[in-house]
Scaffold this motif. Structure first.
Motif, short mmCIF file in Angstrom:
data_model
loop_
_atom_site.label_atom_id
_atom_site.label_comp_id
_atom_site.label_asym_id
_atom_site.label_seq_id
_atom_site.Cartn_x
_atom_site.Cartn_y
_atom_site.Cartn_z
N PHE A 43 0.82 -1.22 0.00
CA PHE A 43 0.00 0.00 0.00
C PHE A 43 0.85 1.27 0.00
CE2 PHE A 43 -2.70 -3.20 2.09
CZ PHE A 43 -3.79 -3.17 1.23
N PHE A 44 2.18 1.11 -0.23
CA PHE A 44 3.07 2.26 -0.18
C PHE A 44 3.82 2.44 -1.49
CE2 PHE A 44 2.27 1.53 4.22
CZ PHE A 44 2.43 2.77 4.85
N GLU A 45 4.13 3.70 -1.79
CA GLU A 45 5.02 4.05 -2.89
C GLU A 45 6.43 4.05 -2.32
OE1 GLU A 45 5.03 7.61 -6.16
OE2 GLU A 45 5.02 8.19 -4.04
N ASN A 46 7.27 3.14 -2.81
CA ASN A 46 8.59 2.97 -2.20
C ASN A 46 9.55 2.44 -3.26
OD1 ASN A 46 10.74 2.71 -0.50
ND2 ASN A 46 9.90 1.00 0.68
N TYR A 47 10.31 3.37 -3.89
CA TYR A 47 11.24 2.95 -4.93
C TYR A 47 12.38 3.96 -5.05
CZ TYR A 47 8.89 6.51 -7.79
OH TYR A 47 8.39 7.69 -8.27
N ARG A 48 13.38 3.58 -5.84
CA ARG A 48 14.52 4.46 -6.07
C ARG A 48 14.46 5.00 -7.50
NH1 ARG A 48 18.50 4.47 -2.29
NH2 ARG A 48 19.92 5.44 -3.80
N SER A 49 14.73 6.29 -7.63
CA SER A 49 14.84 6.93 -8.94
C SER A 49 16.24 7.50 -9.04
CB SER A 49 13.78 8.03 -9.08
OG SER A 49 13.90 8.66 -10.34
N GLY A 50 17.15 6.73 -9.68
CA GLY A 50 18.56 7.11 -9.66
C GLY A 50 19.11 6.98 -8.25
N ARG A 51 19.65 8.07 -7.72
CA ARG A 51 20.15 8.07 -6.35
C ARG A 51 19.12 8.54 -5.34
NH1 ARG A 51 26.33 10.49 -6.77
NH2 ARG A 51 27.16 8.87 -8.18
N GLN A 52 17.96 8.96 -5.83
CA GLN A 52 16.93 9.50 -4.95
C GLN A 52 15.97 8.41 -4.50
OE1 GLN A 52 14.57 12.55 -6.75
NE2 GLN A 52 13.49 13.11 -4.85
N SER A 270 14.95 -3.78 -9.22
CA SER A 270 14.88 -2.33 -9.45
C SER A 270 14.57 -1.56 -8.17
CB SER A 270 13.79 -2.03 -10.49
OG SER A 270 12.51 -2.40 -10.00
N LYS A 271 14.45 -2.29 -7.05
CA LYS A 271 14.19 -1.72 -5.72
C LYS A 271 12.85 -0.98 -5.65
CE LYS A 271 19.07 -1.30 -4.52
NZ LYS A 271 19.04 -2.56 -3.78
N ASN A 272 11.87 -1.43 -6.47
CA ASN A 272 10.52 -0.89 -6.37
C ASN A 272 9.74 -1.80 -5.43
OD1 ASN A 272 7.95 0.19 -6.77
ND2 ASN A 272 8.35 0.62 -8.93
N PHE A 273 9.93 -1.57 -4.13
CA PHE A 273 9.41 -2.51 -3.13
C PHE A 273 7.88 -2.44 -3.02
CE2 PHE A 273 13.76 -1.41 -1.60
CZ PHE A 273 14.33 -2.64 -1.87
N GLY A 274 7.30 -1.30 -3.36
CA GLY A 274 5.84 -1.19 -3.31
C GLY A 274 5.18 -2.11 -4.32
N LEU A 275 5.64 -2.06 -5.59
CA LEU A 275 5.08 -2.92 -6.62
C LEU A 275 5.45 -4.38 -6.39
CD1 LEU A 275 5.54 -0.85 -9.91
CD2 LEU A 275 3.47 -1.18 -8.56
N ALA A 276 6.65 -4.62 -5.83
CA ALA A 276 7.04 -6.00 -5.51
C ALA A 276 6.11 -6.60 -4.47
CB ALA A 276 8.48 -6.03 -5.01
N GLY A 277 5.78 -5.81 -3.45
CA GLY A 277 4.82 -6.28 -2.44
C GLY A 277 3.45 -6.54 -3.04
N THR A 278 3.04 -5.70 -3.98
CA THR A 278 1.74 -5.88 -4.63
C THR A 278 1.70 -7.17 -5.44
OG1 THR A 278 1.54 -3.48 -4.80
CG2 THR A 278 0.07 -4.81 -6.17
#
Length: 304
Positions: A43-52, A270-278
């Motif tokens: 239920f969270f937006e949690n990812y990396r965009s470059g170094r951010q 890709s460290k997109n943990f929100g979509l991975a959890g989904t």
């Protein structure tokens, strides 16, 4: 005296609970807490965009909308189920056949213990090693193509890993070879537990071997068969290492061998943990629904 005996029983039972503590601690720490954590992260937006680092920001069911509307999860679920069926159908067929042979006292197969060990051995090989073996065997310059060309069956080497049917077939073949021994032993254990007097009575009534198998063996084996189907289905939906190693993690050709767990792994990479959890939650729901359908269908047949 009775009070002393009852107190001794209570003290003895305490040791059973004490020995169960390590299991429950391990289950809670390594399975239950991560399970709830996965649901929470979906239920969270949690990812990396470059170094951010973006998030974690609560976005509700937006991740579920993104995954479902993209349609990729249904495509990869279909790929996964196709490859599972290609491996499971011959697996259950040969397991029932071998189980019937080994359990038939009239055949009295010699060295049956040796053969049981041999058919179980592929289950002990790491799936990644098995996939690397098949990758080498069926590559364009591999021994399989060399043999087929030298026997004039093929005019030129065939690109097995660039063909959709061949790639899926290889994944199904590997799953079959690795797991049919385990399934055979499970079904054989159930067959050996059937009362021989049932077969003797059927023989007196003139029943053939086929009639005994379908009228006695299969109905009694139904609980074990349901267990085998459900556990195999769960394992099939979690298919990862075999197709990943065989296709270098890309699911080629054209992502037709990309599985749900490979799709999940891409989001973790890709460290997109929100979509991975989904994706994990949706995989959990798909597994639960399909397992419930199998269980429900088998129960309905029992009632009829």
């Amino acid at each position: 005296m009775k009070k002393k005996k009852s107190s001794n029983v209570v003290k003895y039972n305490r040791w059973g609970y004490i020995f169960l503590i390590p299991f429950f601690v391990t289950f809670i720490v390594f399975q239950l807490i991560p399970l709830f954590g996965t649901f929470w992260n979906s239920f969270f937006e949690n990812y990396r965009s470059g170094r951010q680092q973006i998030g974690p920001n609560f976005i509700g069911i937006e991740n579920f909308k993104t995954i479902i509307t993209s349609g990729l999860i249904w495509k990869y679920a279909r790929n996964t189920l196709i490859m599972w069926v290609l491996g499971f159908v011959p697996q259950i067929f040969f397991s029932l056949l071998l189980g019937a042979w080994f359990s038939d006292k009239r055949l009295s197969i010699k060295a049956s213990g040796f053969f049981k060990t041999v058919i179980y051995l592929p289950n002990l090989i790491m799936a990644s090693a098995f996939a690397m073996l098949f990758f080498t065997l069926f590559s364009e310059g591999g021994p399989v193509n060399s043999i087929l060309v030298n026997l004039h069956i093929l005019k030129e080497p065939f690109a097995f890993l660039n063909d959709i049917a061949a790639t899926r077939g290889l994944v199904g073949l590997m799953n079959f070879v690795m797991w049919f021994g385990n399934t055979t032993l499970l079904l054989l254990a159930g067959m050996l537990g059937i009362d021989p007097s049932l077969y003797e009575a059927a023989e007196v009534d003139g029943a053939t071997s086929t009639q005994k198998f379908f009228r006695i063996t299969l109905p009694i084996l139904k609980p074990i068969l349901v267990y085998v189907v459900i556990t195999s289905l769960i394992g099939g939906l979690q298919m990862f290492d075999v197709p990943s190693v065989l296709t270098n993690g890309k699911g080629n050709p054209m992502e037709t061998s990309m599985t749900l767990i490979m799709y999940l792994n891409n989001h973790l990479y890709s460290k997109n943990f929100g979509l991975a959890g989904t994706v994990s939650v949706l995989l959990f729901l798909i597994t639960g629904i399909l397992s419930f359908i199998v269980f429900k269908v088998s129960n309905e047949k029992n009632v009829k």
